[in-house]
Design an enzyme around this catalytic site. Structure first.
Site, PDB file in Angstrom:
ATOM      1  N   GLY A 361       0.791  -1.229   0.000  1.00 22.06           N
ATOM      2  CA  GLY A 361       0.000   0.000   0.000  1.00 22.06           C
ATOM      3  C   GLY A 361       0.818   1.270   0.000  1.00 22.06           C
ATOM      4  N   ALA A 362       0.201   2.355  -0.492  1.00 24.07           N
ATOM      5  CA  ALA A 362       0.780   3.700  -0.407  1.00 24.07           C
ATOM      6  C   ALA A 362       0.303   4.349   0.896  1.00 24.07           C
ATOM      7  CB  ALA A 362       0.342   4.520  -1.619  1.00 24.07           C
ATOM      8  N   ASN A 364      -1.227   7.394   1.328  1.00 27.64           N
ATOM      9  CA  ASN A 364      -2.229   8.474   1.329  1.00 27.64           C
ATOM     10  C   ASN A 364      -3.611   8.033   1.808  1.00 27.64           C
ATOM     11  OD1 ASN A 364      -2.553   6.964  -0.974  1.00 27.64           O
ATOM     12  ND2 ASN A 364      -3.240   8.694  -2.211  1.00 27.64           N
ATOM     13  N   LYS A 387       1.396  -5.324   3.102  1.00 27.81           N
ATOM     14  CA  LYS A 387       2.437  -4.461   3.676  1.00 27.81           C
ATOM     15  C   LYS A 387       2.029  -3.002   3.495  1.00 27.81           C
ATOM     16  CE  LYS A 387       6.173  -2.402   2.179  1.00 27.81           C
ATOM     17  NZ  LYS A 387       6.141  -1.166   2.978  1.00 27.81           N
ATOM     18  N   PRO A 388       1.735  -2.314   4.592  1.00 30.34           N
ATOM     19  CA  PRO A 388       1.410  -0.899   4.459  1.00 30.34           C
ATOM     20  C   PRO A 388       2.672  -0.088   4.172  1.00 30.34           C
ATOM     21  CG  PRO A 388       1.080  -1.671   6.740  1.00 30.34           C
ATOM     22  CD  PRO A 388       1.706  -2.792   5.976  1.00 30.34           C
ATOM     23  N   GLU A 390       5.565   2.436   4.968  1.00 32.11           N
ATOM     24  CA  GLU A 390       6.180   2.542   6.303  1.00 32.11           C
ATOM     25  C   GLU A 390       5.801   3.855   6.991  1.00 32.11           C
ATOM     26  OE1 GLU A 390       8.376   3.987   4.191  1.00 32.11           O
ATOM     27  OE2 GLU A 390       9.362   5.477   5.460  1.00 32.11           O
ATOM     28  N   THR A 443       8.072   2.666  -8.624  1.00 30.29           N
ATOM     29  CA  THR A 443       7.925   1.468  -7.795  1.00 30.29           C
ATOM     30  C   THR A 443       7.190   0.391  -8.593  1.00 30.29           C
ATOM     31  OG1 THR A 443       7.695   2.960  -5.922  1.00 30.29           O
ATOM     32  CG2 THR A 443       7.169   0.663  -5.529  1.00 30.29           C
ATOM     33  N   LEU A 455       6.800 -15.017 -12.500  1.00 33.25           N
ATOM     34  CA  LEU A 455       5.598 -14.833 -13.343  1.00 33.25           C
ATOM     35  C   LEU A 455       4.311 -14.669 -12.539  1.00 33.25           C
ATOM     36  CD1 LEU A 455       6.346 -17.109 -16.392  1.00 33.25           C
ATOM     37  CD2 LEU A 455       6.216 -14.634 -16.319  1.00 33.25           C
ATOM     38  N   GLU A 461      -1.648   0.124  -9.271  1.00 37.62           N
ATOM     39  CA  GLU A 461      -2.373   1.401  -9.177  1.00 37.62           C
ATOM     40  C   GLU A 461      -1.322   2.464  -8.941  1.00 37.62           C
ATOM     41  OE1 GLU A 461      -5.399   1.993  -9.703  1.00 37.62           O
ATOM     42  OE2 GLU A 461      -6.275  -0.005  -9.691  1.00 37.62           O
ATOM     43  N   CYS A 495      -3.981  10.225  -5.846  1.00 33.22           N
ATOM     44  CA  CYS A 495      -3.371   9.810  -7.111  1.00 33.22           C
ATOM     45  C   CYS A 495      -4.133  10.325  -8.328  1.00 33.22           C
ATOM     46  CB  CYS A 495      -3.300   8.295  -7.164  1.00 33.22           C
ATOM     47  SG  CYS A 495      -4.899   7.539  -6.794  1.00 33.22           S
ATOM     48  N   GLU A 596       4.225  14.554 -11.370  1.00 32.84           N
ATOM     49  CA  GLU A 596       3.292  14.389 -10.245  1.00 32.84           C
ATOM     50  C   GLU A 596       3.895  15.014  -8.988  1.00 32.84           C
ATOM     51  OE1 GLU A 596       2.709  10.440  -8.494  1.00 32.84           O
ATOM     52  OE2 GLU A 596       0.567  10.847  -8.389  1.00 32.84           O
ATOM     53  N   GLU A 673      -9.176  -1.996  -9.826  1.00 29.37           N
ATOM     54  CA  GLU A 673      -9.695  -2.306  -8.499  1.00 29.37           C
ATOM     55  C   GLU A 673     -11.184  -1.975  -8.495  1.00 29.37           C
ATOM     56  OE1 GLU A 673      -6.878  -0.268  -5.718  1.00 29.37           O
ATOM     57  OE2 GLU A 673      -6.201  -2.330  -5.427  1.00 29.37           O
TER      58      GLU A 673
HETATM   59  P1  NDP Z   1       5.784   4.351  -3.209  1.00 28.23           P
HETATM   60  O1  NDP Z   1       5.805   3.841  -4.595  1.00 28.23           O
HETATM   61  O2  NDP Z   1       6.975   5.052  -2.697  1.00 28.23           O
HETATM   62  O3  NDP Z   1       5.494   3.168  -2.183  1.00 28.23           O
HETATM   63  C1  NDP Z   1       4.379   2.318  -2.329  1.00 28.23           C
HETATM   64  C2  NDP Z   1       4.582   1.058  -1.520  1.00 28.23           C
HETATM   65  O4  NDP Z   1       5.540   0.232  -2.160  1.00 28.23           O
HETATM   66  C3  NDP Z   1       5.122   1.294  -0.134  1.00 28.23           C
HETATM   67  O5  NDP Z   1       4.540   0.365   0.762  1.00 28.23           O
HETATM   68  C4  NDP Z   1       6.588   1.059  -0.306  1.00 28.23           C
HETATM   69  O6  NDP Z   1       7.224   0.738   0.903  1.00 28.23           O
HETATM   70  C5  NDP Z   1       6.589  -0.101  -1.255  1.00 28.23           C
HETATM   71  N1  NDP Z   1       7.794  -0.272  -2.052  1.00 28.23           N
HETATM   72  C6  NDP Z   1       8.689   0.668  -2.440  1.00 28.23           C
HETATM   73  N2  NDP Z   1       9.636   0.125  -3.237  1.00 28.23           N
HETATM   74  C7  NDP Z   1       9.322  -1.185  -3.368  1.00 28.23           C
HETATM   75  C8  NDP Z   1       9.910  -2.299  -4.078  1.00 28.23           C
HETATM   76  N3  NDP Z   1      10.988  -2.156  -4.828  1.00 28.23           N
HETATM   77  N4  NDP Z   1       9.333  -3.502  -3.980  1.00 28.23           N
HETATM   78  C9  NDP Z   1       8.199  -3.676  -3.258  1.00 28.23           C
HETATM   79  N5  NDP Z   1       7.608  -2.670  -2.565  1.00 28.23           N
HETATM   80  C10 NDP Z   1       8.158  -1.441  -2.620  1.00 28.23           C
HETATM   81  O7  NDP Z   1       4.469   5.255  -3.125  1.00 28.23           O
HETATM   82  P2  NDP Z   1       4.021   6.204  -1.969  1.00 28.23           P
HETATM   83  O8  NDP Z   1       3.780   5.386  -0.734  1.00 28.23           O
HETATM   84  O9  NDP Z   1       4.999   7.331  -1.915  1.00 28.23           O
HETATM   85  O10 NDP Z   1       2.624   6.705  -2.496  1.00 28.23           O
HETATM   86  C11 NDP Z   1       2.455   7.767  -3.356  1.00 28.23           C
HETATM   87  C12 NDP Z   1       2.296   7.266  -4.785  1.00 28.23           C
HETATM   88  O11 NDP Z   1       1.226   6.336  -4.847  1.00 28.23           O
HETATM   89  C13 NDP Z   1       1.951   8.372  -5.750  1.00 28.23           C
HETATM   90  O12 NDP Z   1       2.677   8.220  -6.933  1.00 28.23           O
HETATM   91  C14 NDP Z   1       0.482   8.143  -6.018  1.00 28.23           C
HETATM   92  O13 NDP Z   1       0.038   8.649  -7.247  1.00 28.23           O
HETATM   93  C15 NDP Z   1       0.378   6.662  -5.945  1.00 28.23           C
HETATM   94  N6  NDP Z   1      -0.991   6.275  -5.658  1.00 28.23           N
HETATM   95  C16 NDP Z   1      -1.710   5.661  -6.658  1.00 28.23           C
HETATM   96  C17 NDP Z   1      -3.035   5.335  -6.441  1.00 28.23           C
HETATM   97  C18 NDP Z   1      -3.827   4.641  -7.497  1.00 28.23           C
HETATM   98  O14 NDP Z   1      -4.822   3.996  -7.142  1.00 28.23           O
HETATM   99  N7  NDP Z   1      -3.501   4.713  -8.759  1.00 28.23           N
HETATM  100  C19 NDP Z   1      -3.712   5.663  -5.185  1.00 28.23           C
HETATM  101  C20 NDP Z   1      -2.857   6.258  -4.207  1.00 28.23           C
HETATM  102  C21 NDP Z   1      -1.535   6.566  -4.464  1.00 28.23           C
HETATM  103  P3  NDP Z   1       7.773   1.923   1.883  1.00 28.23           P
HETATM  104  O15 NDP Z   1       6.872   3.100   1.756  1.00 28.23           O
HETATM  105  O16 NDP Z   1       7.684   1.302   3.186  1.00 28.23           O
HETATM  106  O17 NDP Z   1       9.123   2.220   1.385  1.00 28.23           O
END
Ligand code: NDP
Length: 699
Positions: A361-362, A364, A387-388, A390, A443, A455, A461, A495, A596, A673
């Protein structure tokens, strides 16, 4: 003697009830005017004289019927009130009783309506109606007095009871499905939450408290319970409005991820073997618990994210509950199909779960994202390891606790905490069949590449830089409302935000004037204050990124029309607040228009005609969302058909009902979704050929 009296009493009581039932049927079938003693007698199979003997005249019988209906409602409310443990739960009991599905049943509602129509003309009906209203009010008042100051309790009780009556009436009269009983109940619940949040005394204790030294860390939730991490390493979750540490969280390393996979494997075996209807029943309980704990969870989400309580109490938890309820309903409908292959064979497909699914999860919408992923995954019979982000680890754990309480078998929903490394342990794990990520485009690429090693299925999202186009025939106030919702809700950390606002030149000045006037009135403040409309950004680092973009906008020649600075007044200086910012006179090459920002920064871009607006709107690698404001519906549909985006609105922005698919085109994502479409992404088809005759073989 006594026995005979009781017998006669019972018979009379039975007869009265039978006649009341016949009256309800007559009212429902033929309406108030045509409901006569004769008709009622015919339905009950007795003589008209007998009806008159029991009830006198028609009015007497109708009054007894209205009393019986009000009494039934009263009993239903009383039973719910007895089971309610908190003042908020007692308010909910009143809402739930009055907006219960049986009160929306066509027969019952037409009878209530018949009476409501007569109340003004009949003193006897008015008396019964008054009793019903007073009972609802006093139940609400009694519950509310334990939660808010007495004066507020009085006005909120009146407001909630009026809302209940109004919603019931609206839902009953709207023949086009505008509102059903679940929708009415959700609106009344949200209204009650908002009223309570607004009225709660300022001195109310903060719950949960900021972490005290020596407090136990928040643990990973695996196999239905918290587990201790082998490494005992932790990270802190910080309140972005104050900089205070909310809690320490244990990080999941390799051993915890392995335990989660093992728990998910055994949980899925049990869960996947249950029928869809059984799974749906359990998930429905999860949705109910989420709604019942809306306030507590919204408060926690506000502390963890910095978003205003007026948003989290109205949207974050409830939209998560909507998702779980929706997929609970779908769970029993997931089927394969039969395929006719002629007289000697047929085929069928089975729609089967994928197995173990990872949700990442992200930050927001932490709880909403967890629910949006868990709901379809679990409805389809999968187990999930979530995994939320952090930055926002707290509410996913609450969801796991609620799942356990609702009866979701151990191991079906697990939460592992940590950074990208923990995420990568999931995306690389050979036993995990699918990853659903909400996060940035970068990401998304990494997750897809990692998932490719084994695979896995992926749903992504991702981010966006969505266009919102305002044509010169649009209702300008609505267009401004859409632009505000599409840029400043959740301090712009959404987003799908429409951050590129294209406005047709002829109305640009008027649009801007109204927009800026409303932006200047927006209240930036303490997220726990119910009056606050714009809260804190998620972290200092993110705030600096947003301020950096604002600086770049200025340098690249955009005209600042509102905001543009960090807000540090009073206690806000401890947190990460940025004023809602509007740039005018933007051009397509500027960084604030291309990238963005994920903060409260709107770019207004003038355009001359439709073709130009569409071409410029599509000139981006993103394709998450798009909006069009126009009164010309042909133009609205034509423009939307040409826009390259997965989620679109005509004359609105950023509404995401669970019934509609949500997701992106181009680099904004893969898969969808919400809605029935999500079922495709959490199941796989098995094809079965069934032979009915001898096999012809050339050997
Ligand atoms: P991030 O991409 O930084 O992180 C998303 C999640 O992925 C976090 O839990 C993060 O962990 C984890 N993560 C990061 N790198 C990896 C990896 N290599 N492998 C597996 N997991 C990983 O996004 P944000 O949390 O900063 O969220 C903001 C972004 O999310 C914006 O771009 C926004 O547009 C997008 N978003 C999209 C939505 C949609 O439905 N389309 C809705 C809401 C947001 P950790 O944070 O713990 O490092």
């Amino acid at each position: 003697m006594a026995e005979a009296a009781i017998d006669r009493g019972d018979t009379e009581d039975l007869r009265r009830r039978q006649l009341i039932q016949a009256t309800i049927e007559s009212l429902a079938d033929v309406g108030f005017v045509n409901c006569t003693l004769g008709d009622i007698a015919r339905r009950a199979g007795v003589s008209t004289g007998l009806v008159a003997h029991y009830f006198g005249d028609k009015d007497g019988l109708l009054e007894a019927t209205l009393r019986a209906m009000a009494a039934r409602l009263g009993r239903s409310a009383a039973a719910r009130l007895r089971a309610a443990r908190t003042p908020r739960a007692r308010v909910q009991a009143v809402i739930d009783a009055n907006l219960a599905p049986e009160e929306f049943d066509r027969r019952t509602s037409s009878v209530w309506l018949a009476f409501w129509g007569q109340v003004l003309h009949s003193a006897r009906f008015r008396r019964v109606q008054n009793v019903y209203q007073r009972r609802m009010l006093s139940n609400l008042r009694h519950a509310l007095k334990q939660a808010v100051p007495p004066r507020d309790a009085e006005t909120i009780a009146v407001a909630i009871s009026a809302m209940i009556d109004g919603l019931w009436l609206r839902a009953t009269l709207s023949g086009d499905g505008e509102l059903d009983n679940a929708g009415a109940r959700a609106l009344a619940t949200a209204f009650a939450d908002a009223e309570l949040a607004r009225a709660r005394p300022a001195a109310a204790p903060a719950a949960p408290a900021v972490a005290r030294s020596g407090a136990e860390p928040v643990r990973n939730h695996v196999g239905g319970a918290p587990i201790r991490s082998a490494g005992r390493e932790t990270f802190a979750s910080v309140n972005p409005a104050t900089g205070e540490v909310l809690a320490e969280i244990e990080i999941a390393g390799e051993p915890e991820v392995e335990r989660a996979v093992a728990a998910a494997r055994s949980g899925q075996a049990v869960w996947g073997a249950m029928t869809g209807a059984e799974r749906g029943r359990v998930l429905k309980r999860v949705a109910d618990l989420l709604r019942a704990r809306n306030e507590e969870l919204a408060r926690l989400e506000t502390l963890d994210t910095g978003k205003p309580i007026q948003e989290t109490v109205a949207v974050d938890v409830l939209s998560g509950a909507d998702a779980i309820e929706y997929f609970a309903g779908l769970a029993g409908t997931i089927t394969g199909e039969h395929v006719d292959l002629g007289p000697r064979a047929f085929g069928y497909t089975r729609r089967e779960p994928l197995g173990i699914v990872a949700g990442i999860g992200a930050w927001n919408y932490p709880l909403q994202i967890a629910c949006w992923k868990a709901a379809p995954a679990l409805a389809c019979g999968n187990a999930m390891i979530f995994k939320p982000a952090e930055l926002t680890p707290l509410t996913a754990v609450k969801l796991a606790e609620i799942m356990a309480e609702a009866g979701v078998p151990d191991g079906v929903f697990n939460v592992v905490q940590g950074f990208a490394e923990t995420g990568r342990m999931l995306t690389g794990h050979p036993e995990i069949a699918k990853v659903s990520l909400t996060g940035e485009v970068g990401t998304g690429r990494k997750v897809m590449a990692d998932a490719a090693q084994t695979l896995k299925h992926v749903t992504l999202e991702l981010g966006g830089k969505s266009p919102l186009i305002v044509f010169d025939d649009a209702d300008l106030d609505d267009a401004v409302s859409g632009a505000l919702l599409g840029n400043f809700y959740s301090a712009g950390e959404v987003c799908s935000n429409g951050t590129r606002v294209f406005v047709q030149s002829r109305v640009r000045a008027a649009f801007l004037e109204r927009l800026v006037a409303r932006v200047r009135r927006m209240r930036v403040g303490d997220p726990l204050d119910p009056a606050t409309q714009v809260g804190a950004l998620i972290s200092e680092e993110h705030m600096n990124k947003v301020l950096g973009y604002i600086e770049r906008g200025r340098r690249e020649g955009a005209a600042l029309a509102a905001g543009g600075e960090r807000v540090t007044a009073g206690a806000l200086g401890r947190g990460f607040f940025v004023a809602p910012t509007v740039f005018d006179a933007c051009s397509d090459e500027m960084a604030i228009v291309r990238e963005e920002i994920f903060g409260p920064v709107m770019a207004v871009l003038p355009f001359e005609d439709e073709d130009e607006a569409i071409a410029r709107a599509n000139d981006t690698p993103f394709g998450l969302a798009a909006g069009v404001f126009t009164k010309d519906l042909s133009r609205g549909h034509r423009a939307i058909a040409r826009l390259q985006a997965g989620t679109c609105w005509i004359n609105h922005y950023n509404v995401t009902p669970i019934e509609l698919p949500f997701g992106g085109a181009k680099q904004s994502g893969l898969g969808r979704e919400n809605s029935k479409a999500a079922i495709e992404h959490y199941t796989q088809l098995k094809s079965v050929y069934v032979n009915l005759g001898p096999i012809e073989a050339p050997y």
